[in-house]
Design an enzyme around this catalytic site. Structure first.
Site, PDB file in Angstrom:
ATOM      1  N   GLU A  84     -15.046  23.701  10.731  1.00 49.26           N
ATOM      2  CA  GLU A  84     -13.857  23.442  10.302  1.00 49.26           C
ATOM      3  C   GLU A  84     -12.299  23.506  10.272  1.00 49.26           C
ATOM      4  OE1 GLU A  84     -13.177  19.681  10.360  1.00 49.26           O
ATOM      5  OE2 GLU A  84     -14.205  19.486   9.227  1.00 49.26           O
ATOM      6  N   CYS A 111     -18.251  16.897  10.550  1.00 51.03           N
ATOM      7  CA  CYS A 111     -19.188  17.856  10.921  1.00 51.03           C
ATOM      8  C   CYS A 111     -18.883  17.526  12.617  1.00 51.03           C
ATOM      9  CB  CYS A 111     -20.231  18.476  11.276  1.00 51.03           C
ATOM     10  SG  CYS A 111     -21.324  19.514  12.022  1.00 51.03           S
TER      11      CYS A 111
END
Length: 222
Positions: free
Chosen positions: A104, A2
């Site tokens: 992402e 992340c």
């Protein structure tokens, strides 16, 4: 992993969602939260839950140089209970890191397509995080890292790792006060069920951390 996320909710929404009684000092929403920035986190101080800011990128209390934080934005949940940097934090310095989506990048040949990923059935959620206090001479830092795990079925098509998103009914248990054995916390993380997610493509505009406006989350035209 992340490496970027968003928090766009207003302060009252956050206070209500997480049962916080005290106002959040200097709260600002953000379309593009990046490592090195201050991020909104929740801890339990033994008496109540408190929300405040931690710098994203863990600087362990024993570190000689704060620059180590840029290499420690994430911690692998599979081994955190064994690693010197995280073991003690797993026992007693756990936090919720508040978000409402994360980004992402999906590799497509030589290109990487950024995607905005949200929890399908709730607006606000929390990543499982760890925090620590670092002090050297007259400088003091409070920093954090986000725990990650192997990608679930949904995320596998995008990236092989993903942040741990805590189900709503396990958030308070994650930050419960009192020391616990790191192995117990490791086992707890194994019980965390995957949240249902959805995703859509966004512009590479989000790739630059200084870009922080609604263009970051605008759906990319098909």
């Amino acid at each position: 992993m992340c490496g970027r996320y968003t928090l766009l909710a207003d302060e009252l929404e956050i206070l209500n969602e997480f049962g916080i009684e005290q106002a959040i000092d200097s709260y600002q929403p953000s379309y593009n939260i990046a490592p090195g920035q201050n991020v909104l986190a929740i801890i339990h101080d033994g008496n109540e839950k408190r929300a405040g800011y931690l710098r994203w990128g863990l600087v362990p209390s024993w570190a000689n140089d704060e620059k180590i934080g840029y290499k420690m934005i994430n911690a692998r949940s599979e081994t955190a209970h064994e690693k010197p940097s995280f073991k003690k934090l797993m026992a007693q310095k756990r936090c919720l890191i508040v978000a409402d989506s994360f980004y992402e990048w999906k590799r497509d040949g030589k290109e990487k397509q950024p995607k905005r990923i949200q929890v399908s059935d709730r607006k606000l959620f929390a990543f499982a995080g760890l925090w620590d206090k670092w002090k050297q001479e007259d400088k003091e830092l409070f920093t954090c890292t986000i725990l990650t795990k192997e990608a679930n079925h949904f995320m596998q098509d995008i990236h092989h790792r993903m942040p741990i998103i805590l189900p709503e009914n396990q958030e308070d248990e994650w930050i419960a006060s009192g020391k616990q054995h790191p192995n117990e916390i490791h086992q707890f993380l194994q019980t965390v069920e995957a949240e249902k997610l959805n995703a859509y493509n966004v512009s590479s505009y989000v790739n630059t951390a200084k870009n922080n406006d609604d263009a970051c989350i605008a759906p990319l035209a098909e």
